[in-house]
Write a protein that holds these residues in place. Structure first.
Motif, mmCIF file in Angstrom:
data_model
loop_
_atom_site.group_PDB
_atom_site.id
_atom_site.type_symbol
_atom_site.label_atom_id
_atom_site.label_comp_id
_atom_site.label_asym_id
_atom_site.label_seq_id
_atom_site.Cartn_x
_atom_site.Cartn_y
_atom_site.Cartn_z
ATOM 1 N N LEU A 36 3.455 -2.904 -6.318
ATOM 2 C CA LEU A 36 2.865 -3.470 -5.102
ATOM 3 C C LEU A 36 1.884 -2.501 -4.462
ATOM 4 O O LEU A 36 0.857 -2.922 -3.911
ATOM 5 N N GLY A 37 2.167 -1.221 -4.529
ATOM 6 C CA GLY A 37 1.257 -0.220 -3.974
ATOM 7 C C GLY A 37 -0.074 -0.180 -4.702
ATOM 8 O O GLY A 37 -1.122 0.069 -4.097
ATOM 9 N N SER A 38 -0.071 -0.448 -5.995
ATOM 10 C CA SER A 38 -1.336 -0.472 -6.735
ATOM 11 C C SER A 38 -2.100 -1.775 -6.499
ATOM 12 O O SER A 38 -3.319 -1.796 -6.562
ATOM 13 N N PRO A 41 -3.735 -1.578 -1.909
ATOM 14 C CA PRO A 41 -3.920 -0.156 -1.597
ATOM 15 C C PRO A 41 -4.159 0.136 -0.109
ATOM 16 O O PRO A 41 -4.882 1.057 0.236
ATOM 17 N N GLN A 42 -3.575 -0.649 0.789
ATOM 18 C CA GLN A 42 -3.675 -0.386 2.220
ATOM 19 C C GLN A 42 -2.347 0.179 2.722
ATOM 20 O O GLN A 42 -1.336 0.091 2.055
ATOM 21 N N ASN A 51 1.678 -10.099 4.188
ATOM 22 C CA ASN A 51 0.373 -10.643 4.570
ATOM 23 C C ASN A 51 -0.411 -11.106 3.352
ATOM 24 O O ASN A 51 -1.036 -12.160 3.370
ATOM 25 N N GLY A 52 -0.404 -10.320 2.303
ATOM 26 C CA GLY A 52 -1.162 -10.653 1.104
ATOM 27 C C GLY A 52 -0.599 -11.836 0.338
ATOM 28 O O GLY A 52 -1.337 -12.583 -0.301
#
Length: 72
Positions: A36-38, A41-42, A51-52
């Motif tokens: 998820l971090g990749s 990237p916020q 949100n995404g």
């Protein structure tokens, strides 16, 4: 957490199996957060992910629930 009593009843074998299984679960969780971090990237952690995926309304709700959780 009251793990002391559980570990006494499980014995050494049960304790070793429990530690291995919990380590495997933590490795899966770490892999999920890395993925998820990749993709996002916020900064913002769980709120950014929600949100995404689900939209700003659910991100707002999750943000407040996390705030109330941390405050309690």
């Amino acid at each position: 957490m009251l793990l002391g009593g559980w570990l006494l009843h499980a014995g050494p074998g049960g304790t070793i199996v429990g530690i291995i299984l919990s380590g495997a679960a933590m490795a899966l969780i770490a892999a999920m957060y890395a993925e998820l971090g990749s993709r996002f990237p916020q900064t913002g952690g769980e709120v950014t992910y929600i949100n995404g995926v689900f939209g700003k309304k659910f991100g707002f709700i999750v943000g407040w629930l996390l705030t109330l959780t941390y405050l309690s």
